[in-house]
Design a protein around this motif. Structure first.
Motif, mmCIF file in Angstrom:
data_model
loop_
_atom_site.group_PDB
_atom_site.id
_atom_site.type_symbol
_atom_site.label_atom_id
_atom_site.label_comp_id
_atom_site.label_asym_id
_atom_site.label_seq_id
_atom_site.Cartn_x
_atom_site.Cartn_y
_atom_site.Cartn_z
ATOM 1 N N LEU A 132 13.958 4.549 87.715
ATOM 2 C CA LEU A 132 13.436 3.121 88.443
ATOM 3 C C LEU A 132 12.038 3.438 88.868
ATOM 4 N N LEU A 133 11.958 4.576 89.495
ATOM 5 C CA LEU A 133 10.712 5.261 90.126
ATOM 6 C C LEU A 133 9.469 4.794 88.896
ATOM 7 N N VAL A 134 9.764 5.668 87.925
ATOM 8 C CA VAL A 134 8.957 5.980 86.804
ATOM 9 C C VAL A 134 8.605 4.474 86.170
ATOM 10 N N LEU A 135 9.674 3.548 86.237
ATOM 11 C CA LEU A 135 9.310 2.188 85.554
ATOM 12 C C LEU A 135 8.551 1.321 86.384
ATOM 13 N N PHE A 136 9.075 1.563 87.887
ATOM 14 C CA PHE A 136 8.105 0.971 88.831
ATOM 15 C C PHE A 136 6.685 1.286 88.732
ATOM 16 N N LEU A 137 6.261 2.565 88.593
ATOM 17 C CA LEU A 137 4.892 2.902 88.575
ATOM 18 C C LEU A 137 4.300 2.518 87.281
ATOM 19 N N LEU A 138 4.980 2.591 86.361
ATOM 20 C CA LEU A 138 4.469 1.843 84.949
ATOM 21 C C LEU A 138 4.122 0.489 85.044
ATOM 22 N N LEU A 139 5.017 -0.157 85.603
ATOM 23 C CA LEU A 139 4.710 -1.572 85.775
ATOM 24 C C LEU A 139 3.634 -1.700 86.645
ATOM 25 N N VAL A 140 3.563 -1.080 88.035
ATOM 26 C CA VAL A 140 2.495 -1.265 89.024
ATOM 27 C C VAL A 140 1.213 -0.909 88.133
ATOM 28 N N LYS A 141 1.045 0.106 87.559
ATOM 29 C CA LYS A 141 0.001 0.462 86.465
ATOM 30 C C LYS A 141 -0.471 -0.325 85.737
ATOM 31 N N GLN A 142 0.567 -1.148 84.956
ATOM 32 C CA GLN A 142 0.152 -2.183 84.036
ATOM 33 C C GLN A 142 -0.332 -3.197 84.724
ATOM 34 N N VAL A 143 0.140 -3.547 85.788
ATOM 35 C CA VAL A 143 -0.347 -4.950 86.712
ATOM 36 C C VAL A 143 -1.555 -4.519 87.215
ATOM 37 N N GLN A 144 -2.062 -2.993 87.584
ATOM 38 C CA GLN A 144 -3.187 -2.877 88.043
ATOM 39 C C GLN A 144 -4.321 -2.945 86.975
ATOM 40 N N SER A 145 -3.788 -2.554 85.830
ATOM 41 C CA SER A 145 -4.779 -2.480 84.763
ATOM 42 C C SER A 145 -5.065 -3.534 84.332
ATOM 43 N N LYS A 146 -4.075 -4.536 84.314
ATOM 44 C CA LYS A 146 -4.305 -5.951 83.525
ATOM 45 C C LYS A 146 -5.347 -6.808 84.731
ATOM 46 N N LYS A 147 -5.056 -6.245 86.184
ATOM 47 C CA LYS A 147 -5.979 -7.203 87.115
ATOM 48 C C LYS A 147 -7.343 -6.516 86.947
ATOM 49 N N LEU A 148 -7.429 -5.262 86.888
ATOM 50 C CA LEU A 148 -8.725 -4.489 86.522
ATOM 51 C C LEU A 148 -9.436 -5.078 85.348
ATOM 52 N N SER A 149 -8.630 -5.095 84.373
ATOM 53 C CA SER A 149 -9.059 -5.720 83.023
ATOM 54 C C SER A 149 -9.758 -6.922 83.220
ATOM 55 N N GLU A 150 -8.702 -7.779 83.975
ATOM 56 C CA GLU A 150 -9.293 -9.270 84.229
ATOM 57 C C GLU A 150 -10.594 -9.326 85.084
ATOM 58 N N LYS A 151 -10.455 -8.516 86.063
ATOM 59 C CA LYS A 151 -11.676 -8.526 87.101
ATOM 60 C C LYS A 151 -12.805 -7.865 86.345
ATOM 61 N N LEU A 152 -12.815 -7.100 85.640
ATOM 62 C CA LEU A 152 -13.921 -6.289 84.493
ATOM 63 C C LEU A 152 -14.624 -7.668 83.802
ATOM 64 N N SER A 153 -13.424 -8.311 83.238
ATOM 65 C CA SER A 153 -13.939 -9.275 82.113
ATOM 66 C C SER A 153 -14.562 -10.545 82.730
#
Length: 312
Positions: free
Chosen positions: A123-144
């Motif tokens: 669950l921790l790994v899954l949570f971290l992956l989801l957080v990373k995915q959300v952060q990556s998505k937000k970062l990608s959106e911010k950069l775009s």
């Protein structure tokens, strides 16, 4: 006389044997029985020798009772030993079963603990992956949606926000200030693109000082910027544009220890009231006002209102 001597010897031996009998009988030992049997047999033969058949018969009965007692005691002892052995075996089996049960419980507890740890890790790994995915998505959106040089919103983002806000607040008034750095190409040609980037950041820093929290300031071109303000009178919007223009004139850009330059800009101002003009038409009006400011000598503010041909 001879008979009397025999009787006396018998009585004496009887007393000695009786004492021996009682001492042996108190021991309750299986080794006593053969001795007592010999005693009774000897006593019986003695009585027979004396012609005392009644006593001999009694001794014979005692010897028979002794044998029965011996056999009964032997059976009881064997039964007791067997029961003791059985109890010992049962206790061993119970102890072994308890030990096996304890080992099984410990193994089960270890497995449960391991399962819980693995689940938590998963669950921790899954949570971290989801957080990373959300952060990556937000970062990608911010950069775009962000201009990398100034950190301002870019043209794509500001047009999307304008479209959304104008749909949600159709009755509100939106004002646009479109401004462009004067002679920006000459700055690049004369001082290099590094100074050109400094000039862009210089204009942004001064413009931010005159923006409210809800205003939107975006870089929509190389040296072109757009400031969007909501629910302000046109007189206030024109004053904001003028204050930005004046702050540029009053604040030279230092390009080295001994060199400063004045960076100016031209401003085109217009407004949109939700039912008046489209986003593209409103920006086009601001661009036309900017073009007039450029044509009138630059470093000025011009306003252009929507005409009938710009209305929906």
């Amino acid at each position: 006389m001879k008979l009397n001597n025999l009787n006396g010897e018998y009585e004496l031996s009887r007393i000695v044997l009786d004492e021996f009998y009682y001492s042996l009988n108190d021991t309750k030992s299986p080794k006593v029985y053969p001795v007592l049997t010999a005693y009774y047999l000897s006593s019986e033969n003695t009585h027979i020798g004396l012609g005392d058949y009644k006593s001999a018969y009694e001794e014979s009965n005692l010897r028979s009772d002794l044998l029965n007692s011996f056999l009964r005691d032997k059976y009881e002892r064997a039964s007791f030993d067997a029961a003791q052995k059985h109890n010992v075996e049962q206790e061993k089996e119970k102890a072994l079963a308890a030990k096996e049960l304890l080992i099984a419980e410990q193994a089960e507890n270890k497995f449960r603990t391991f399962s819980v740890i693995m689940m938590v890790c998963f669950l921790l790994v899954l949570f971290l992956l989801l957080v990373k995915q959300v952060q990556s998505k937000k970062l990608s959106e911010k950069l775009s949606n962000t201009d990398s040089l100034t950190g301002l919103s870019n043209r794509r983002y500001v047009l999307n926000v304008l479209s959304k806000r104008w749909r949600e607040r159709a009755s509100s008034k939106s004002s646009l200030i479109l401004f462009d750095i004067d002679n920006f190409k000459s700055i690049n040609d004369s001082y290099g693109h590094g100074v050109g980037d400094l000039a862009i950041k210089h204009v942004v820093d001064l413009a931010k000082a005159h923006c409210r929290k809800d205003d939107i300031l975006a870089r929509i071109g190389g040296e072109e910027f757009l400031l969007v303000a909501f629910d302000l009178p046109m007189s206030v919007i024109l004053d904001v544009a003028e204050r930005i223009r004046k702050s540029l004139v009053d604040t030279p850009l230092t390009i080295d220890e001994c060199k400063t330059i004045i960076v100016t800009a031209s401003f085109g101002v217009t407004e949109q009231s939700g039912y008046d003009t489209s986003i593209d038409d409103t920006i086009r009006l601001a661009d036309e006002a900017l073009y007039e400011a450029k044509g009138s000598g630059r470093n000025s503010v011009k306003f252009k209102a929507a005409s009938l041909e710009h209305r929906r």
